[in-house]
Write a protein that holds these residues in place. Structure first.
Motif, PDB file in Angstrom:
ATOM      1  N   MET A 231       8.482  -4.996  -6.254  1.00 44.87           N
ATOM      2  CA  MET A 231       7.784  -3.896  -6.786  1.00 44.87           C
ATOM      3  C   MET A 231       6.259  -4.320  -6.952  1.00 44.87           C
ATOM      4  O   MET A 231       5.855  -5.408  -7.133  1.00 44.87           O
ATOM      5  CB  MET A 231       8.423  -3.674  -8.244  1.00 44.87           C
ATOM      6  CG  MET A 231       8.162  -4.947  -9.281  1.00 44.87           C
ATOM      7  SD  MET A 231       8.891  -4.598 -10.728  1.00 44.87           S
ATOM      8  CE  MET A 231      10.540  -5.087 -10.373  1.00 44.87           C
ATOM      9  N   ALA A 232       5.368  -3.236  -7.075  1.00 42.62           N
ATOM     10  CA  ALA A 232       3.952  -3.463  -7.096  1.00 42.62           C
ATOM     11  C   ALA A 232       3.208  -4.034  -6.197  1.00 42.62           C
ATOM     12  O   ALA A 232       2.245  -4.871  -6.162  1.00 42.62           O
ATOM     13  CB  ALA A 232       3.658  -3.946  -8.709  1.00 42.62           C
ATOM     14  N   SER A 233       3.840  -4.355  -4.737  1.00 46.30           N
ATOM     15  CA  SER A 233       3.396  -4.832  -3.806  1.00 46.30           C
ATOM     16  C   SER A 233       2.424  -3.929  -2.910  1.00 46.30           C
ATOM     17  O   SER A 233       1.640  -4.469  -2.090  1.00 46.30           O
ATOM     18  CB  SER A 233       4.281  -5.706  -2.790  1.00 46.30           C
ATOM     19  OG  SER A 233       5.066  -4.605  -2.377  1.00 46.30           O
ATOM     20  N   GLY A 234       2.469  -2.896  -3.187  1.00 44.12           N
ATOM     21  CA  GLY A 234       1.517  -1.936  -2.725  1.00 44.12           C
ATOM     22  C   GLY A 234       2.233  -0.861  -1.698  1.00 44.12           C
ATOM     23  O   GLY A 234       1.425  -0.124  -0.647  1.00 44.12           O
ATOM     24  N   LYS A 235       3.511  -0.923  -1.462  1.00 42.39           N
ATOM     25  CA  LYS A 235       4.157  -0.227  -0.626  1.00 42.39           C
ATOM     26  C   LYS A 235       3.988   1.429  -0.365  1.00 42.39           C
ATOM     27  O   LYS A 235       3.594   1.913   0.662  1.00 42.39           O
ATOM     28  CB  LYS A 235       5.701  -0.231  -0.714  1.00 42.39           C
ATOM     29  CG  LYS A 235       6.259  -1.792  -0.458  1.00 42.39           C
ATOM     30  CD  LYS A 235       7.604  -1.857  -0.623  1.00 42.39           C
ATOM     31  CE  LYS A 235       8.136  -1.642  -1.986  1.00 42.39           C
ATOM     32  NZ  LYS A 235       7.832  -2.414  -3.167  1.00 42.39           N
ATOM     33  N   THR A 236       3.720   2.075  -1.587  1.00 41.10           N
ATOM     34  CA  THR A 236       3.430   3.367  -1.714  1.00 41.10           C
ATOM     35  C   THR A 236       1.960   3.783  -1.164  1.00 41.10           C
ATOM     36  O   THR A 236       1.766   4.456  -0.304  1.00 41.10           O
ATOM     37  CB  THR A 236       3.785   4.018  -2.911  1.00 41.10           C
ATOM     38  OG1 THR A 236       5.184   3.821  -3.266  1.00 41.10           O
ATOM     39  CG2 THR A 236       3.404   5.562  -3.009  1.00 41.10           C
ATOM     40  N   ALA A 237       0.952   3.046  -1.774  1.00 43.37           N
ATOM     41  CA  ALA A 237      -0.272   3.267  -1.616  1.00 43.37           C
ATOM     42  C   ALA A 237      -0.744   2.634  -0.002  1.00 43.37           C
ATOM     43  O   ALA A 237      -1.427   3.552   0.412  1.00 43.37           O
ATOM     44  CB  ALA A 237      -1.102   2.359  -2.468  1.00 43.37           C
ATOM     45  N   VAL A 238      -0.332   1.761   0.038  1.00 45.34           N
ATOM     46  CA  VAL A 238      -0.606   1.401   1.657  1.00 45.34           C
ATOM     47  C   VAL A 238       0.163   2.046   2.631  1.00 45.34           C
ATOM     48  O   VAL A 238      -0.153   2.745   3.711  1.00 45.34           O
ATOM     49  CB  VAL A 238      -0.234  -0.247   1.968  1.00 45.34           C
ATOM     50  CG1 VAL A 238      -0.355  -0.629   3.477  1.00 45.34           C
ATOM     51  CG2 VAL A 238      -0.968  -0.868   0.834  1.00 45.34           C
ATOM     52  N   GLY A 239       1.483   2.504   2.435  1.00 42.54           N
ATOM     53  CA  GLY A 239       2.224   3.451   3.137  1.00 42.54           C
ATOM     54  C   GLY A 239       1.567   4.712   3.624  1.00 42.54           C
ATOM     55  O   GLY A 239       1.621   5.187   4.475  1.00 42.54           O
ATOM     56  N   ARG A 240       1.215   5.304   2.321  1.00 41.82           N
ATOM     57  CA  ARG A 240       0.456   6.710   2.658  1.00 41.82           C
ATOM     58  C   ARG A 240      -0.623   6.532   3.546  1.00 41.82           C
ATOM     59  O   ARG A 240      -0.848   7.373   4.424  1.00 41.82           O
ATOM     60  CB  ARG A 240      -0.063   7.339   1.239  1.00 41.82           C
ATOM     61  CG  ARG A 240       0.825   7.850   0.515  1.00 41.82           C
ATOM     62  CD  ARG A 240       0.308   8.420  -0.845  1.00 41.82           C
ATOM     63  NE  ARG A 240       1.197   9.183  -1.697  1.00 41.82           N
ATOM     64  CZ  ARG A 240       1.724   8.686  -2.806  1.00 41.82           C
ATOM     65  NH1 ARG A 240       1.048   7.639  -3.111  1.00 41.82           N
ATOM     66  NH2 ARG A 240       2.502   9.354  -3.538  1.00 41.82           N
ATOM     67  N   ARG A 241      -1.420   5.358   3.399  1.00 42.16           N
ATOM     68  CA  ARG A 241      -2.538   5.317   4.462  1.00 42.16           C
ATOM     69  C   ARG A 241      -2.367   5.063   5.705  1.00 42.16           C
ATOM     70  O   ARG A 241      -2.828   5.578   6.694  1.00 42.16           O
ATOM     71  CB  ARG A 241      -3.708   4.170   3.557  1.00 42.16           C
ATOM     72  CG  ARG A 241      -4.885   4.003   4.471  1.00 42.16           C
ATOM     73  CD  ARG A 241      -5.761   5.373   4.244  1.00 42.16           C
ATOM     74  NE  ARG A 241      -6.951   4.973   5.512  1.00 42.16           N
ATOM     75  CZ  ARG A 241      -7.246   5.778   6.305  1.00 42.16           C
ATOM     76  NH1 ARG A 241      -6.415   6.955   6.579  1.00 42.16           N
ATOM     77  NH2 ARG A 241      -8.305   5.616   6.984  1.00 42.16           N
ATOM     78  N   LEU A 242      -1.313   4.126   5.772  1.00 44.78           N
ATOM     79  CA  LEU A 242      -0.768   3.909   7.160  1.00 44.78           C
ATOM     80  C   LEU A 242      -0.035   4.997   7.837  1.00 44.78           C
ATOM     81  O   LEU A 242      -0.384   5.151   9.084  1.00 44.78           O
ATOM     82  CB  LEU A 242       0.520   2.778   7.330  1.00 44.78           C
ATOM     83  CG  LEU A 242      -0.133   1.292   6.833  1.00 44.78           C
ATOM     84  CD1 LEU A 242       1.118   0.383   6.746  1.00 44.78           C
ATOM     85  CD2 LEU A 242      -1.146   0.672   8.246  1.00 44.78           C
ATOM     86  N   ALA A 243       0.520   5.717   7.171  1.00 47.85           N
ATOM     87  CA  ALA A 243       1.152   6.962   7.697  1.00 47.85           C
ATOM     88  C   ALA A 243       0.283   7.894   8.317  1.00 47.85           C
ATOM     89  O   ALA A 243      -0.016   8.507   9.370  1.00 47.85           O
ATOM     90  CB  ALA A 243       2.232   7.777   6.755  1.00 47.85           C
TER      91      ALA A 243
END
Length: 180
Positions: free
Chosen positions: A17-29
């Protein structure tokens, strides 16, 4: 030597949790031109309840069943970047679905950075105390190490820097030597 890319697949960001999966995922996608799917957000949208509410009302087991079913459902996506929940890859059902459907990418952030990111947060159902957080982190670490691609981070990187590091690691993982 010539290098050849493997066919595009689904990419799954895993990590604590809080490793950045959502924020980084949006940018990567966005950078990869893939659909972005946040598993926790989709479960909340479909159920009409927050992850915390599902945990409180139905228990972690019920949430994990929904999570595994949702991950299996990503098979219908021709290509996507999927941000998983922090516990998805620590569960056999989630891990096997991810392994079958695509490439797992671990955002490996140190516990101290996670603690800093969670300071003052009250929306995480499995974050009750610093001691409990450390125990959960240690419990999940062996599962996270099973990821196909590991991106070691300090926790101080920006979203863009992290995305760059993931893309480099993914390129190294997904290129294979051309046959001689």
């Amino acid at each position: 030597r010539a290098r050849r890319r493997r066919p595009p697949r689904r990419l799954f960001l895993v990590g604590f949790m809080a490793s950045g999966k959502t924020a980084v995922g949006r940018r990567l996608a966005e950078r990869l031109g893939l659909a972005f799917v946040d598993v926790d957000a989709e479960i909340e949208r479909i159920s009409g309840r927050t992850v915390r509410a599902i945990f409180e009302e139905s228990g972690e087991g019920a949430f994990r069943e929904r999570e595994a079913a949702f991950l299996a459902g990503t098979a219908s996506l021709p290509g996507a970047l999927v941000a998983t929940g922090g516990g998805a890859f620590a569960q056999e059902g989630g891990r096997s679905a991810i392994s079958r459907l695509g490439t797992s990418i671990l955002l490996d952030v140190p516990l101290e950075a996670i603690r800093g990111r969670l300071a003052g947060k009250t929306d995480r159902p499995l974050f009750q105390s610093p001691e409990q957080l450390a125990a959960l982190f240690a419990e999940r670490a062996p599962f996270y190490r099973m990821a196909d691609v590991r991106v070691s981070l300090s926790g101080a990187e920006t979203v863009e820097e992290t995305a760059d590091r993931v893309l480099t690691a993914l390129e190294d993982h997904e290129t294979i030597p051309a046959p001689d």
